[in-house]
Structure formats: structure tokens, C-alpha cells
Design an enzyme around this catalytic site. Structure first.
Site, PDB file in Angstrom:
ATOM      1  N   LYS A 117       0.829  -1.202   0.000  1.00 37.62           N
ATOM      2  CA  LYS A 117       0.000   0.000   0.000  1.00 37.62           C
ATOM      3  C   LYS A 117       0.864   1.253   0.000  1.00 37.62           C
ATOM      4  O   LYS A 117       0.640   2.183  -0.783  1.00 37.62           O
ATOM      5  CB  LYS A 117      -0.927   0.015   1.225  1.00 37.62           C
ATOM      6  N   ASP A 135      -6.541   1.064   0.992  1.00 41.54           N
ATOM      7  CA  ASP A 135      -6.516   1.195   2.442  1.00 41.54           C
ATOM      8  C   ASP A 135      -7.868   0.736   2.982  1.00 41.54           C
ATOM      9  O   ASP A 135      -8.681   0.167   2.254  1.00 41.54           O
ATOM     10  CB  ASP A 135      -6.180   2.629   2.868  1.00 41.54           C
TER      11      ASP A 135
END
Length: 208
Positions: A117, A135
Site C-alpha cells: 500500500k 486502504d
């Protein structure tokens, strides 16, 4: 879900969506994103002003005392591990990459405290390389809107979004989906009554 309708709706709701972390270069972005895990962007911005003033580059941060860094960032979650990671990754930037943040995915993901991420956020926002970071907000609304399954892991959600959303939209839609999840389709008490995507929503507890 009609993707064109989805993108048009997000453009109407959040036409100027962008990263809410404060940074002025790839190094600051990388550090800020590592610090943002399991805490808010606002909380990170409060500590990075002092952190970047004291340690403006990888060389300075690589030579920092752990206790000094911890003292600056102690108001955010997991500050002890995060302090160790940002010092360690700064050392690697100095030792392996001449103090520059690499833009290759494999090199970024090899840094302490940096996962997929974080890498996606950095390569897309700092280097303009198409990537769509997933997320908690992006994952939640992807499931609620039927773009992914509740049983999908983060990587599976990312792959599904990448297949469904044209690559040129990835950077902006990442921020728009975060805004949609953060300010509209909240984890608790989502604003269903005013949601323009309510007819596409698969959320079992949605309220019309």
C-alpha cells in the site's frame, strides 16, 4: 456497478481530492505514509512538521537517535516501531540508493516498514506511476458497492479495481475513494440518505 457512472459521481462529489498528508518531496511522502499506518493523516501532519524540520533528508534521519525520533512522533500509534522503521529505511536509502527514494516497486517494498500500500501511494503520488493503493476506506467501499467481495484480501481488491477502472484514473480515484469512505460512506453511520450511489450499494445495513 457502471464504472463510468461511479467515476462521474466521484468527480462530482470530490473534484479536487488529493493526498491530505503534508509533504514536499518523495522522501517526506514516504516517511509520512509509513507513519500513517493505523492512524489519521491529521495526526501524522502534526508530527511531521517538527520531524522534517529536524531531519530534512535521509542522511539526517539515518543518523538520528531513536529516542529523539520517538519523542517527536509519540502522539501517533505504534510510534516505537515506526521510529525504528523510518530510521532504518533512511539508512538503506543512503547505503543503497545514494539518499534517493527509488521508484521501482521491488526496491521500495524491500525497505523497512514499507508494504504494497505504501509503495502504491509513493510511486503514484511522487513519480506519476499508475497505481491504486487499497486502504481501509477503499476496501470498505469496494465491498459495499459490489466492486469486490467481503472475502477478498487487499491484493485481490486491488487487482479487481485495476481491471475495472481505467489506468489513467487510478491516482485520482484512489483519493476520491478515500474521501468517499472518510467523509460519506463511513464505517459506522454511513450517510445513506444522501448517497448518490445508494442504488448500486450492496451493504446489508444500508438505509434508504
Amino acid at each position: 456497478m457502471n464504472i463510468t457512472h461511479f467515476l462521474d459521481t466521484l468527480n462530482q462529489m470530490f473534484p479536487d481530492a488529493k493526498a491530505e498528508l503534508n509533504y514536499s518531496n518523495p522522501f517526506e511522502l514516504l516517511i509520512a505514509v509509513v507513519l500513517s499506518a493505523q492512524t489519521t493523516d491529521k495526526a501524522v501532519n502534526k508530527v511531521t512538521e517538527q520531524l522534517f524540520a529536524n531531519y530534512p533528508n535521509p542522511i539526517a534521519l539515518s543518523e538520528a537517535q531513536l529516542s529523539d525520533v520517538e519523542n517527536i512522533i509519540k502522539t501517533i500509534g505504534l510510534y516505537h516501531n515506526k521510529a525504528k522503521n523510518i530510521i532504518a529505511l533512511s539508512k538503506e536509502l543512503v547505503d543503497k540508493y545514494q539518499g534517493e527514494v527509488p521508484h521501482e516497486r521491488e526496491q521500495l517494498e524491500s525497505l523497512p516498514g514499507v508494504g504494497r500500500k505504501t509503495t502504491n501511494v509513493v510511486i503514484s503520488n511522487a513519480f506519476g506511476i499508475p497505481a491504486l493503493a487499497v486502504d481501509t476506506h477503499v476496501a470498505r467501499i469496494s465491498v459495499r458497492l459490489g466492486l469486490a467481495k467481503a472475502t477478498d484480501n487487499v491484493l485481490e481488491i486491488e487487482k479487481k479495481l485495476n481491471r475495472k477502472i481505467p489506468k489513467e484514473h487510478w491516482l485520482k480515484v484512489h483519493h476520491q475513494m478515500i474521501f468517499f469512505g472518510r467523509y460519506h460512506c463511513l464505517a459506522k453511520n454511513p450517510k445513506c440518505q444522501s448517497c448518490p450511489l445508494i442504488d448500486d450499494c450492496k451493504y446489508k445495513d444500508k438505509q434508504k
